[in-house]
Design a protein around this motif. Structure first.
Motif, PDB file in Angstrom:
ATOM      1  N   TYR A 163       0.825  -1.201   0.000  1.00 59.22           N
ATOM      2  CA  TYR A 163       0.000   0.000   0.000  1.00 59.22           C
ATOM      3  C   TYR A 163       0.862   1.255   0.000  1.00 59.22           C
ATOM      4  O   TYR A 163       1.658   1.486   0.909  1.00 59.22           O
ATOM      5  CB  TYR A 163      -0.925   0.000   1.214  1.00 59.22           C
ATOM      6  CG  TYR A 163      -1.572  -1.334   1.473  1.00 59.22           C
ATOM      7  CD1 TYR A 163      -2.374  -1.929   0.501  1.00 59.22           C
ATOM      8  CD2 TYR A 163      -1.354  -2.016   2.656  1.00 59.22           C
ATOM      9  CE1 TYR A 163      -2.954  -3.162   0.719  1.00 59.22           C
ATOM     10  CE2 TYR A 163      -1.947  -3.253   2.882  1.00 59.22           C
ATOM     11  CZ  TYR A 163      -2.738  -3.817   1.908  1.00 59.22           C
ATOM     12  OH  TYR A 163      -3.308  -5.049   2.129  1.00 59.22           O
ATOM     13  N   LYS A 210     -10.077   8.472   9.615  1.00 62.26           N
ATOM     14  CA  LYS A 210      -9.196   7.419  10.119  1.00 62.26           C
ATOM     15  C   LYS A 210      -7.824   7.510   9.462  1.00 62.26           C
ATOM     16  O   LYS A 210      -7.646   8.143   8.424  1.00 62.26           O
ATOM     17  CB  LYS A 210      -9.809   6.045   9.870  1.00 62.26           C
ATOM     18  CG  LYS A 210     -11.044   5.765  10.713  1.00 62.26           C
ATOM     19  CD  LYS A 210     -11.489   4.319  10.572  1.00 62.26           C
ATOM     20  CE  LYS A 210     -12.659   4.025  11.511  1.00 62.26           C
ATOM     21  NZ  LYS A 210     -13.079   2.614  11.433  1.00 62.26           N
ATOM     22  N   GLN A 238      -5.368   2.158  10.886  1.00 65.01           N
ATOM     23  CA  GLN A 238      -6.649   1.748  11.466  1.00 65.01           C
ATOM     24  C   GLN A 238      -7.528   1.005  10.463  1.00 65.01           C
ATOM     25  O   GLN A 238      -8.617   0.575  10.811  1.00 65.01           O
ATOM     26  CB  GLN A 238      -7.396   2.988  11.970  1.00 65.01           C
ATOM     27  CG  GLN A 238      -6.673   3.747  13.067  1.00 65.01           C
ATOM     28  CD  GLN A 238      -7.385   5.050  13.431  1.00 65.01           C
ATOM     29  OE1 GLN A 238      -7.355   6.017  12.680  1.00 65.01           O
ATOM     30  NE2 GLN A 238      -8.033   5.056  14.578  1.00 65.01           N
ATOM     31  N   LEU A 239      -7.054   0.856   9.223  1.00 62.90           N
ATOM     32  CA  LEU A 239      -7.841   0.227   8.173  1.00 62.90           C
ATOM     33  C   LEU A 239      -7.413  -1.215   7.944  1.00 62.90           C
ATOM     34  O   LEU A 239      -6.253  -1.576   8.150  1.00 62.90           O
ATOM     35  CB  LEU A 239      -7.678   1.003   6.851  1.00 62.90           C
ATOM     36  CG  LEU A 239      -7.995   2.493   6.854  1.00 62.90           C
ATOM     37  CD1 LEU A 239      -7.741   3.076   5.470  1.00 62.90           C
ATOM     38  CD2 LEU A 239      -9.428   2.747   7.297  1.00 62.90           C
ATOM     39  N   SER A 240      -8.345  -2.026   7.488  1.00 65.87           N
ATOM     40  CA  SER A 240      -8.018  -3.388   7.086  1.00 65.87           C
ATOM     41  C   SER A 240      -7.234  -3.353   5.769  1.00 65.87           C
ATOM     42  O   SER A 240      -7.137  -2.315   5.106  1.00 65.87           O
ATOM     43  CB  SER A 240      -9.298  -4.200   6.890  1.00 65.87           C
ATOM     44  OG  SER A 240     -10.041  -3.694   5.778  1.00 65.87           O
ATOM     45  N   GLY A 241      -6.693  -4.524   5.376  1.00 71.54           N
ATOM     46  CA  GLY A 241      -5.947  -4.588   4.126  1.00 71.54           C
ATOM     47  C   GLY A 241      -6.778  -4.185   2.925  1.00 71.54           C
ATOM     48  O   GLY A 241      -6.324  -3.430   2.057  1.00 71.54           O
ATOM     49  N   GLY A 242      -8.011  -4.666   2.870  1.00 69.38           N
ATOM     50  CA  GLY A 242      -8.885  -4.319   1.755  1.00 69.38           C
ATOM     51  C   GLY A 242      -9.210  -2.840   1.718  1.00 69.38           C
ATOM     52  O   GLY A 242      -9.267  -2.224   0.646  1.00 69.38           O
ATOM     53  N   MET A 243      -9.405  -2.242   2.900  1.00 71.79           N
ATOM     54  CA  MET A 243      -9.709  -0.811   2.958  1.00 71.79           C
ATOM     55  C   MET A 243      -8.494   0.016   2.553  1.00 71.79           C
ATOM     56  O   MET A 243      -8.619   1.044   1.883  1.00 71.79           O
ATOM     57  CB  MET A 243     -10.176  -0.439   4.360  1.00 71.79           C
ATOM     58  CG  MET A 243     -11.538  -1.023   4.736  1.00 71.79           C
ATOM     59  SD  MET A 243     -11.971  -0.763   6.476  1.00 71.79           S
ATOM     60  CE  MET A 243     -12.277   1.006   6.500  1.00 71.79           C
ATOM     61  N   GLN A 244      -7.293  -0.441   2.931  1.00 73.04           N
ATOM     62  CA  GLN A 244      -6.088   0.271   2.525  1.00 73.04           C
ATOM     63  C   GLN A 244      -5.915   0.222   1.017  1.00 73.04           C
ATOM     64  O   GLN A 244      -5.478   1.192   0.393  1.00 73.04           O
ATOM     65  CB  GLN A 244      -4.859  -0.322   3.216  1.00 73.04           C
ATOM     66  CG  GLN A 244      -4.773   0.002   4.695  1.00 73.04           C
ATOM     67  CD  GLN A 244      -3.423  -0.340   5.287  1.00 73.04           C
ATOM     68  OE1 GLN A 244      -2.384  -0.070   4.689  1.00 73.04           O
ATOM     69  NE2 GLN A 244      -3.426  -0.955   6.457  1.00 73.04           N
ATOM     70  N   LEU A 258      -4.602 -10.081  -0.271  1.00 74.61           N
ATOM     71  CA  LEU A 258      -5.934 -10.037   0.329  1.00 74.61           C
ATOM     72  C   LEU A 258      -6.561 -11.423   0.402  1.00 74.61           C
ATOM     73  O   LEU A 258      -6.278 -12.307  -0.409  1.00 74.61           O
ATOM     74  CB  LEU A 258      -6.841  -9.107  -0.490  1.00 74.61           C
ATOM     75  CG  LEU A 258      -6.370  -7.666  -0.651  1.00 74.61           C
ATOM     76  CD1 LEU A 258      -7.368  -6.873  -1.477  1.00 74.61           C
ATOM     77  CD2 LEU A 258      -6.151  -7.007   0.705  1.00 74.61           C
ATOM     78  N   ASP A 259      -7.448 -11.605   1.379  1.00 68.06           N
ATOM     79  CA  ASP A 259      -8.196 -12.858   1.508  1.00 68.06           C
ATOM     80  C   ASP A 259      -9.145 -13.022   0.323  1.00 68.06           C
ATOM     81  O   ASP A 259      -9.589 -12.025  -0.266  1.00 68.06           O
ATOM     82  CB  ASP A 259      -8.994 -12.868   2.810  1.00 68.06           C
ATOM     83  CG  ASP A 259      -8.093 -12.890   4.038  1.00 68.06           C
ATOM     84  OD1 ASP A 259      -6.955 -13.381   3.912  1.00 68.06           O
ATOM     85  OD2 ASP A 259      -8.516 -12.398   5.102  1.00 68.06           O
ATOM     86  N   ILE A 284     -12.354 -10.867   0.272  1.00 69.11           N
ATOM     87  CA  ILE A 284     -12.088  -9.444   0.053  1.00 69.11           C
ATOM     88  C   ILE A 284     -11.671  -9.212  -1.390  1.00 69.11           C
ATOM     89  O   ILE A 284     -12.042  -8.213  -2.007  1.00 69.11           O
ATOM     90  CB  ILE A 284     -11.001  -8.950   1.025  1.00 69.11           C
ATOM     91  CG1 ILE A 284     -11.472  -9.124   2.479  1.00 69.11           C
ATOM     92  CG2 ILE A 284     -10.643  -7.493   0.759  1.00 69.11           C
ATOM     93  CD1 ILE A 284     -10.437  -8.777   3.502  1.00 69.11           C
TER      94      ILE A 284
END
Length: 257
Positions: A82, A136, A140-146, A171-172, A175
């Protein structure tokens, strides 16, 4: 005229030939997925398209003109790792892309111009599903959100070409599926020309309108670096989606022109 034309491109580092004799003609709005074994030059080709590197031989044309020798706003990029600013909020990460070109020394706008930049950034973040996370920080974000944030960073400059280097590899599966849907929705809406490197063949087939396989066709065991990779297969995919995208591009171009 082709939107992107690749003419006999070679890339070589000293005696190490990575790519040899690439010839491609890309129409505007195509979604090209690039697959092949590790080390066969897919990411190198992406760096050539971005302008991070110059070809050792040959040329790449964008709209009939030589590709700029360094990254510019016409080309956005998203990597697997990221590329976000950890000390900035989600909103500031994206708004910065709009502020820097107009205020290169201090990196900030003020007053009405700043408010407009932040409004535009917020609209894009809502589009990628981050409207609830504007304040945020990346940690503070998940991998998908990043990764959604990284895509928003790339799109905020309104590039004509989007370059993706294994953006969903970490990513999983669940996601990744959501990210596939998001990416296709954004591609249909923006009419971007996309090049995406992936090691997942099924991902390449399901997302792309065109799949290109990079491979070495010549190997000398006594000189393993003497030959580079070529595009050994160039397969048209998802014909209905391609035609729909081209029709949309033509229609919108008629309105704009």
């Amino acid at each position: 005229m082709s939107f992107i034309q690749v003419n006999n491109v070679w890339q070589q580092y000293g005696d190490h030939v990575v790519l040899e004799g690439l010839n491609l003609s890309i129409a505007e709005g195509e979604f090209c997925t690039l697959v092949g074994a590790s080390g066969c030059g897919k990411s190198t080709f992406l760096r050539l398209l971005l302008g991070q590197e110059s070809a050792s031989k040959g040329e790449i044309l964008l709209d009939g003109q030589p590709l700029a020798a360094q990254p510019d706003p016409s080309r956005g990029v998203v990597f697997q790792r990221y590329s976000v600013f950890p000390h900035l909020s989600v909103l500031d990460n994206v708004a910065l892309g709009l502020e820097l070109p107009h205020a290169p020394l201090i990196g900030r706008l003020f007053g009405q111009r700043k408010r407009l930049a932040r409004q535009e950034a917020e609209q894009l973040l809502c589009k990628v599903g981050l409207g609830h996370a504007l304040d945020k920080y990346p940690a503070q974000l998940s991998g998908g959100m990043q990764q959604r944030l990284a895509i928003a960073q790339a799109l905020v400059m309104k590039p004509r070409v989007l370059l993706l280097d294994e953006p969903f590899g970490a990513l999983d599966p669940g996601i990744r599926k959501d990210m596939h849907t998001l990416l296709l929705d954004l591609w249909r809406e923006t009419r971007l020309t996309v090049f995406m490197v992936t090691h997942d063949l099924s991902e390449g087939f399901s997302l792309g309108t065109r799949l290109m396989v990079f491979d070495k066709v010549r190997i000398d065991p006594h000189a393993p670096y003497a030959y580079g990779a070529r595009i050994t297969y160039d397969l048209p995919l998802n014909a209905k989606r391609t035609e729909a995208q081209r029709a949309s591009t033509a229609q919108l171009s008629g309105v704009i022109n």
